[in-house]
Design a protein around this motif. Structure first.
Motif, PDB file in Angstrom:
ATOM      1  N   ARG A 113     -24.852  -3.617  27.120  1.00 12.19           N
ATOM      2  CA  ARG A 113     -25.952  -3.127  27.503  1.00 12.19           C
ATOM      3  C   ARG A 113     -26.276  -1.775  28.591  1.00 12.19           C
ATOM      4  O   ARG A 113     -25.499  -1.577  28.987  1.00 12.19           O
ATOM      5  N   TYR A 127     -33.733  -1.889  31.830  1.00 13.74           N
ATOM      6  CA  TYR A 127     -33.998  -1.922  30.106  1.00 13.74           C
ATOM      7  C   TYR A 127     -34.706  -3.607  29.906  1.00 13.74           C
ATOM      8  O   TYR A 127     -34.944  -4.600  30.782  1.00 13.74           O
ATOM      9  N   ALA A 129     -35.155  -6.678  26.490  1.00  8.29           N
ATOM     10  CA  ALA A 129     -34.516  -6.365  25.461  1.00  8.29           C
ATOM     11  C   ALA A 129     -34.647  -8.416  25.419  1.00  8.29           C
ATOM     12  O   ALA A 129     -35.281  -9.565  26.755  1.00  8.29           O
ATOM     13  N   ASP A 180     -42.177  -0.773  21.869  1.00  8.80           N
ATOM     14  CA  ASP A 180     -40.652  -0.273  22.889  1.00  8.80           C
ATOM     15  C   ASP A 180     -40.745   1.583  21.704  1.00  8.80           C
ATOM     16  O   ASP A 180     -41.256   2.169  21.290  1.00  8.80           O
ATOM     17  N   ASN A 212     -27.188  -1.814  21.119  1.00  9.31           N
ATOM     18  CA  ASN A 212     -27.769  -2.134  21.914  1.00  9.31           C
ATOM     19  C   ASN A 212     -27.998  -3.535  22.352  1.00  9.31           C
ATOM     20  O   ASN A 212     -28.398  -4.227  23.124  1.00  9.31           O
ATOM     21  N   ARG A 214     -30.882  -5.360  20.798  1.00 13.67           N
ATOM     22  CA  ARG A 214     -31.705  -5.173  21.735  1.00 13.67           C
ATOM     23  C   ARG A 214     -32.911  -6.409  21.648  1.00 13.67           C
ATOM     24  O   ARG A 214     -33.106  -7.530  21.895  1.00 13.67           O
TER      25      ARG A 214
END
Length: 579
Positions: A113, A127, A129, A180, A212, A214
């Motif tokens: 992450r 962040y 997600a 995003d 990532n 996400r």
């Protein structure tokens, strides 16, 4: 005439629609920033807390993990966050607030992450997600935990976005979405738009999202939409109906970048009202063309409606400003309440400490007073005066103890002065002489160098030694001739004061929490569990360490370790007690 009216009306009403949408955009942005801002400092504060650092120093210790789970659960309950968890330097989660749930974070590695990677670089990790374990959306804040330059891991706080989204119910006049950097809709007032994209994703964007993780296991399909521009920079967005037979919807779209959060906020205002108003204007224009005699009346009517709309916009703007001010005031009041709650909690602990620590001096004063009365009755006035002098000294010391306890949380370092350990130990044992004699205790002191000097508060250091001796006597209360040994040593720029008793020692399970506030092994009514906690923090205030362990031959050993003050440094300041 009708065509000119159409062009004019469309421009006017579309511009009004954009103005209303822009006002709502600022309101939604303020709401988002406020909702996230109250959690931003939580991981920073936790990362600086001594107890948290202690947990990170032993992440594999089951007892430490249990304490970490309890701590994160308490933080969650107090702050309202969705999840709070601790990750070691490798990204492995060793404590989490959801440790008791069906899908706990404990044992999962989240080093992939970005928020963890940012925290490891010394920055505030941010962040958003979809959780790989819980499957829930959230915004993550992370802060690095370090000790003496060594990076130990990161504290992470996850904020739920569901409550914010629930307040954005889809309406006939407007919709709200948050995207995003890749154009993926992350928050939406319409559930069917969630995790859809504003444009098809290319292979590079899909690779970045996959790395990532996400949107784990989510099919990111584009919305069926068309974006076009009108005069004046107006953006129109047409979205086809998602359900079979559902009509398309057209919106005026206004956007605002939120770089700190890493997303873009969009307000989509429906053009239905603008078109309806345009048709009305066209009908009025047609009637005006046909009925020349009614032109003046129609113009006056239109002007009146225009003034009304302008007034509506003014009232809407004032209402927006009022709500923003109320929100700001609420946040300030909440901050003040947190500060006041901390002060009240500290005051409660100090009051308990005063009651706990005054018992022994008061007993001594009572004893000296009784003795003085008997001496006066026997005309031994000199000895009576000596007892009265001791009572005066004890009341002075009680006042000093009260002062230091009340200022305990403020860490009053300005009062630290050079103090000879031998003198402090002599005064403390002299003060406890009556109790030691009554208990039949034997005390030995091994101090080859009586000139060892440290920087400390004399009264508070006496208070620490007094607490340790009192606890030792309590531990050996069932012995006919209790024994304890003091030893003063200097090595490597540090001084140690060691006290060993010959009692039963300390249970291994209790060594890790013996300095916790309100922890006690005594019977109910015999102690509050504050003495060792206060002593630990007093020594810490002197840049020292207070340790507890068991002696191999039996009994408990308490060690006070303090920095040694050189003779040159001690000579610069008068050796006297602080006021």
């Amino acid at each position: 005439m009708v065509l000119l009216t159409q062009l004019w009306a469309e421009n006017l009403f579309f511009e009004q629609t954009r103005t209303r949408a822009a006002a709502k955009l600022d309101l939604y942005a303020s709401n988002l920033s406020g909702a996230l801002g109250k959690y931003q400092s939580v991981p920073k504060l936790l990362a600086l807390h001594g107890d948290v650092v202690e947990l990170f120093l032993a992440p594999d210790d089951p007892a430490m993990r249990a304490r970490g789970n309890q701590l994160t659960e308490t933080v969650n309950r107090l702050t309202g966050a969705e999840d709070t968890y601790f990750m070691d330097a490798e990204g492995m989660t060793f404590a989490a607030s959801n440790w008791g749930s069906e899908l706990p974070f404990v044992g999962h590695n989240f080093s992939f992450r970005p928020y963890f990677q940012q925290a490891m670089q010394g920055r505030l990790g941010r962040y958003f997600a979809l959780g790989t374990t819980s499957g829930k959306r959230g915004y993550y804040f992370a802060s690095q935990v370090s000790d003496g330059g060594e990076i130990l891991g990161a504290v992470v706080v996850k904020v739920s976005l569901d409550e914010i989204e629930h307040g954005w119910t889809a309406g006939e006049e407007e919709d709200v979405i948050v995207t995003d950097p890749h154009g993926v809709i992350f928050i939406s007032s319409r559930a069917e738009w969630r995790y859809r994209t504003l444009a098809p994703l290319d292979a590079e964007e899909r690779q970045a999202i996959a790395e990532n993780r996400r949107y784990e296991s989510v099919d990111l399909r584009p919305l069926d939409l068309e974006l076009r521009s009108r005069a004046g920079g107006l953006q129109l967005l047409t979205v086809d109906g998602q359900a079979a037979g559902a009509p398309s919807r057209e919106y005026v779209m206004v956007t605002k970048e939120m770089p700190e959060a890493g997303w873009t906020l969009h307000v989509l205002a429906s053009t239905t009202l603008a078109y309806s108003q345009t048709v009305t204007a066209m009908v009025v224009a047609a009637l005006a063309s046909a009925l020349v005699l009614l032109i003046a009346l129609v113009v006056l009517q239109r002007r009146a409606r225009l003034v009304e709309r302008i007034e509506y916009q003014r009232r809407a703007s004032e209402e927006l400003e009022r709500r923003v001010e109320e929100r700001t005031a609420d946040l300030r009041r909440a901050q003040d309440d947190l500060v006041q709650a901390g002060k009240l909690a500290a005051l409660g602990q100090m009051s308990a400490a005063l009651s706990h620590e005054f018992n022994q001096p008061l007993a001594a004063i009572r004893s000296y007073a009784d003795n003085a009365q008997l001496l006066i009755e026997r005309n031994r006035e000199a000895e009576a005066c000596s007892n009265l002098g001791r009572i005066k000294d004890l009341t002075t010391r009680m006042a000093d103890i009260s002062k230091h306890l009340m200022t305990f949380a403020r860490k009053p370092r300005s009062e630290l002065r050079p103090v000879r350990l031998a003198e402090v130990l002599d005064d403390t044992l002299d003060f406890l002489r009556t109790r030691l004699e009554r208990a039949g205790a034997e005390v030995s002191v091994d101090q080859p160098d009586r000139g060892l000097t440290v920087r400390a508060g004399r009264v508070r250091l006496q208070h620490v030694i007094l607490n340790l001796v009192a606890n030792a006597l309590d531990a050996m209360k069932d012995q006919a001739a209790p024994r304890m040994e003091f030893a003063l040593r200097a090595a490597g720029g540090r001084v140690t004061v060691t006290l060993r008793d010959h009692g039963p020692g300390i249970a291994e399970a209790e060594l890790g929490q013996i300095f916790d506030p309100f922890f006690t092994t005594k019977e109910v009514g015999e102690g509050l569990g504050l003495g060792l906690s206060i002593s630990y923090n007093i020594v810490k205030d002197f840049d020292g360490v207070l340790r507890a362990e068991n002696h191999p031959e039996g009994g408990a050993v308490f060690t006070i370790e303090l920095p040694l003050l050189s003779a040159r440094a001690a000579a610069k300041t008068a050796l006297k007690e602080p006021a």
